[in-house]
Design an enzyme around this catalytic site. Structure first.
Site, PDB file in Angstrom:
ATOM      1  N   CYS A 135      39.103  57.741  45.833  1.00 56.95           N
ATOM      2  CA  CYS A 135      39.426  56.871  46.961  1.00 56.95           C
ATOM      3  C   CYS A 135      40.812  57.199  47.525  1.00 56.95           C
ATOM      4  O   CYS A 135      41.836  56.799  46.949  1.00 56.95           O
ATOM      5  CB  CYS A 135      39.362  55.409  46.512  1.00 56.95           C
ATOM      6  SG  CYS A 135      39.781  54.266  47.830  1.00 56.95           S
ATOM      7  N   CYS A 138      42.842  54.054  48.523  1.00 55.82           N
ATOM      8  CA  CYS A 138      43.433  53.294  47.414  1.00 55.82           C
ATOM      9  C   CYS A 138      44.604  54.065  46.790  1.00 55.82           C
ATOM     10  O   CYS A 138      45.629  53.485  46.470  1.00 55.82           O
ATOM     11  CB  CYS A 138      42.407  53.044  46.306  1.00 55.82           C
ATOM     12  SG  CYS A 138      40.752  52.711  46.874  1.00 55.82           S
ATOM     13  N   ASP A 139      44.448  55.355  46.575  1.00 57.36           N
ATOM     14  CA  ASP A 139      45.391  56.092  45.729  1.00 57.36           C
ATOM     15  C   ASP A 139      46.198  57.173  46.454  1.00 57.36           C
ATOM     16  O   ASP A 139      47.097  57.767  45.848  1.00 57.36           O
ATOM     17  CB  ASP A 139      44.618  56.766  44.575  1.00 57.36           C
ATOM     18  CG  ASP A 139      43.861  55.752  43.741  1.00 57.36           C
ATOM     19  OD1 ASP A 139      44.377  54.632  43.597  1.00 57.36           O
ATOM     20  OD2 ASP A 139      42.756  56.064  43.264  1.00 57.36           O
TER      21      ASP A 139
END
Ligand SMILES: Cc1cc2nc3c(=O)[nH]c(=O)nc-3n(C[C@H](O)[C@H](O)[C@H](O)COP(=O)(O)OP(=O)(O)OC[C@H]3O[C@@H](n4cnc5c(N)ncnc54)[C@H](O)[C@@H]3O)c2cc1C
Length: 308
Positions: A135, A138-139
């Site tokens: 992701c 997200c990261d």
């Protein structure tokens, strides 16, 4: 126990659309998800192909869809990880992993989508969530000004690479074939300075002792082996259907997707399915929503016929 007309399992775009259509057909609806509503689009940076909204952040589109479901008093959202479905007479039951959570309804719509596929090679388990991610939204920020490798060459890989390329120091794309995403997106990625693409590669190992330090891969054309140093890896090598809870139901094809006809009927009367988890060619938000609408209409007809 509350009695519902329709239970929808999965609150991604397919499930949320199904909920709206079922509510508008006077159905009492339970919309269940193991996570927050939204499905995969929550983790998508930009959606540019959903008509009428231009470019929109995935989480924002998910929020707007969920807000829309909340305009109907007849839709109840609840958390639950469905582990099994069964039938009791004409009633359908869903049983959740969470202690004692069971719900019944006259019809079911299964809209549990897909999940990312893993490479299952040395180093992957060790660095999962700690160097290897699925992701970018997200990261990605963890890898600002650092070296990153993206595995894959399809639409998700290319779109997420374009997003990552703006923040990282170098971006290396390692893919089994050539880039297979939409040509406009591929051209945009190829034109980016920081990007190096290795097509026709077999990824052999993720390397590092305590932390990920690189990726080792081999050309499927020449056999030449390459090691690229990196701080982070993002894998986009395809999806598998999230349908383990249906494994002994006879509803799945050999790849684990739910078999449906063009009206979203499964092999069981009163059980419908929609979205990425069904057999189809194009897995996108718009096709998930379209499936959800059809499934809801068919589920409502089914319930109305039962009631005579
Ligand atoms: C990185 C990425 C980028 C993308 N970009 C685009 C794009 O630009 N445009 C586009 O149109 N599409 C895009 N897609 C595809 C799009 O996200 C999907 O086609 C769409 O989300 C499918 O919707 P769905 O409702 O069928 O499934 P999902 O969105 O997968 O939702 C399924 C839901 O079911 C829930 N669930 C699963 N199992 C259970 C269970 N046992 N019990 C309860 N709940 C469960 C999950 O938590 C999830 O909320 C992208 C996908 C990815 C991964």
């Amino acid at each position: 126990m509350a009695q519902y007309d329709v239970i929808i399992v999965g609150a991604g775009p397919a499930g949320m659309t199904a909920a709206i259509y079922a509510a508008r057909a006077d159905m009492k609806v339970l919309l269940l998800d193991k996570l927050a509503p939204g499905g995969q689009i929550i983790n998508t940076n930009e959606i540019q192909n959903y008509p009428g909204v231009g470019t929109i952040n995935g989480a924002e589109l998910a929020y707007q869809m969920f807000e829309h479901t909340q305009q109907f008093e007849s839709i109840t959202f609840d958390y639950g990880t469905v582990k099994e479905i069964c039938e009791e007479g004409t009633e359908k039951k869903v049983i959740c992993e969470e202690d004692g959570k069971e719900f019944t309804a006259k019809a079911l719509i299964l809209a549990t989508g897909t999940q990312h596929r893993c490479l299952n090679i040395p180093g992957e388990d060790k660095f999962k969530g700690n160097g290897i991610s699925w992701c970018a939204i997200c990261d990605g920020a963890q890898y600002r000004d650092r070296d990153v490798v993206v595995i894959g060459g399809g639409n998700s890989a290319v779109e997420e690479s374009i997003y990552l390329a703006d923040m990282v120091k170098t971006l290396t794309i390692v893919t089994m074939f050539d880039l297979t995403a939409d040509p406009i997106a591929c051209d945009k990625l190829r034109a980016m300075d920081k990007v190096t693409i290795y097509p026709y590669q077999d990824v052999l190992e993720f390397e590092g002792e305590d932390k990920l330090t690189g990726v080792h891969f081999k050309s499927t054309k020449t056999g030449e082996e390459t090691r690229v140093a990196c701080d982070g890896v993002f894998e986009y090598i395809g999806l598998i259907p999230t349908t383990e809870y249906l494994k002994d139901t006879g509803l799945l094809n050999k790849f684990g997707y739910i078999e449906v006809d063009e009206k979203m009927h499964t092999a069981k009367a009163g059980v419908f399915a929609a979205g990425d988890c069904v057999t189809k060619n194009l897995r996108q938000v718009i096709t998930a929503c379209a499936d959800g609408a059809i499934a809801a209409q068919e589920a409502a007809h089914y319930v109305q016929n039962l009631e005579g």
